[in-house]
Scaffold this motif. Sequence first.
Motif, mmCIF file in Angstrom:
data_model
loop_
_atom_site.group_PDB
_atom_site.id
_atom_site.type_symbol
_atom_site.label_atom_id
_atom_site.label_comp_id
_atom_site.label_asym_id
_atom_site.label_seq_id
_atom_site.Cartn_x
_atom_site.Cartn_y
_atom_site.Cartn_z
ATOM 1 N N GLY A 50 -5.391 -8.044 -11.622
ATOM 2 C CA GLY A 50 -4.152 -8.346 -10.919
ATOM 3 C C GLY A 50 -3.657 -9.746 -11.182
ATOM 4 O O GLY A 50 -3.026 -10.341 -10.330
ATOM 5 N N ARG A 288 2.886 -2.649 -6.049
ATOM 6 C CA ARG A 288 1.436 -2.721 -6.235
ATOM 7 C C ARG A 288 0.696 -2.874 -4.910
ATOM 8 O O ARG A 288 -0.531 -2.875 -4.878
ATOM 9 N N PHE A 585 -4.036 -4.934 -3.630
ATOM 10 C CA PHE A 585 -3.180 -4.295 -4.616
ATOM 11 C C PHE A 585 -3.754 -2.931 -4.977
ATOM 12 O O PHE A 585 -4.967 -2.759 -5.113
ATOM 13 N N ASP A 587 -3.536 -1.275 -7.766
ATOM 14 C CA ASP A 587 -3.895 -1.046 -9.159
ATOM 15 C C ASP A 587 -5.016 -1.968 -9.626
ATOM 16 O O ASP A 587 -5.341 -2.018 -10.789
#
Length: 592
Positions: A50, A288, A585, A587
């Motif tokens: 990230g 995200r 987040f 992802d």
Amino acid sequence: MNGMEKYTVGGWWKRWLSFVAGIVILMAGSSCNKDFPNTLQKEFKNDTLGVTPKKAKVLYLILDGVRGKALKALEAPNLTQIYKKSIYAFDGLSDYDGTGITNAGAWANMLTGVTRSKHGVVTEDFAGNKFNQYPTLFSRIKQESKGKTRTVAISASTTFSVNLAADATEIKTLEGNDLGVKDGVINELKNPDATVVVGQFHSAEAAGQQSGYSDMTPSYANAIFKLDTYVGEIVNALSQRKTFADENWLVVIASNKGGMMPPEPGSTDKTIYADASRNSFVVFYNPRYTTSFIPKPDSDKIPFTGIGPRLAGSDAAAGNATMGNDGGLYNIGANGDYTFELKVKINSGASNYPTIVGKRQSFTSGVVGWVFFLEGDVWQLNLGRVGGGNTQRNGGKIRDGLWHTLTAKFYKDGSSRRAKIFTDGVLQGAPLDITAFGNQDSPAPLTLGYTAGSGGTIDVLYSDVQMYNVAIPDEVITAYARKTTVEPSHPYYNNLIGYWPLNEGTGTLMKNKAPLGQGKDFSMKGNAVWSNFNDFSPFIDAPISNAFFQIVPNGVDIPYQIYQWMGIPTPASLGLEGKLWKTTFNDVKLPY
């Protein structure tokens, strides 16, 4: 509920509004049944930690007058999808600093990151603002980027753009035209250089002012659903930017304020969380983000906490606190006006005639002076006179394990002298004529707790003892009865001759904090001890720090969140009062 739908008028109306709103959104091309943006998984390059550098950008939509609780009840479809990738709250506060709320003051909080005590905006004309000392978001970004960052303000209120957006790169004012604001924001999002885009909408506030701020009011609810449609179109337009996958957008959607509403039936919340005019909502969205709903704290039963003297005992072994030589300061005489007040919690069982407080040598007939005493579950004010009986007034039940405020005032009424008593700010019975009881001066010290000759036993916690050399008006007694401290802002502070908070917690001395009573202190004696307390009472407004109101995202947090997102320094000289809100987040994959 529990699998069964309730067909109430309110429920029917909300379902109908939701249905209509859904049709409008489908016609507008919005995708209500999908998360925003729907291109995320296809276009977003996976970032294991990230930390891939992306251009930080901000879309900031201000929806004036949308009460957070109304928005929650209406379940606006586009925003409901946005919540899934947001930090959000329905119990935000427009302001927790001062009294009254204005559009201008709320906007100033949302654009400067400080509250009215600093930015100075208390009226709709922005008079006396201190934006030179506490700059707006536009001014700060312009200063830090030396004018190289594009900022655009598109507003439906001239006063917003003139007073708050003067330093934006581009300003568009479309007075009273939310549709035009929506179109303007979408057009700006087509600009590759768009970096900070602020859209201010005013239609819900206009509907609320005209018809009320209830989610059951058709015009107000329709205005919110229309704004939800605009939000859906704007966020879809954002996701369609050609450079979207290489940008890192923070989308902020928030209301500046709510609107006046009757208190909710049965509510015991006495804090500003219950003030519908301050009830806002805040959403921090990023595709995200994982969802993070921030509820308000339990503000219905805030305990009164502290430490105070616990005075217990009987004639045989009394615990009390007495005054030394007061020079006659606390004698109430034959003609003077006085008000005496204290807070007590009765711990003992039912008992007859033990005194709580008084200035009288003994609680027997024919002895001059006054006392508050217990009789069973109730308290009473009693006055005595030489060679005669006593007179008294019943103050009602207080032996219930709760904190109560007891007040007596003595005053002249023409040629007569009278006394009134109040329990928790409520007048008890008719005024008591005490003219015939003459001079009430007593050589006895002012005493908290048991007085000789009283009878029965007591076990009482004390706090917040006050005495004034004036008969405070009834309405002021009522207004201040729930407070647990006396501040200089009290309208009769200059008449305060005795103020004992009783919160030392150690030793035997209880200091007088009144400006006119220095050195007139109580001394604890006998069975008197210090005791901690942590009790809820529906009759007390327990003191609350600002931290209690910062548990949820508020408008004043938004500038700080934006500065942190964009990497803009926030030196202490800015005096920012907001806090940073973080989430995880969706992802991010841990490398193990």
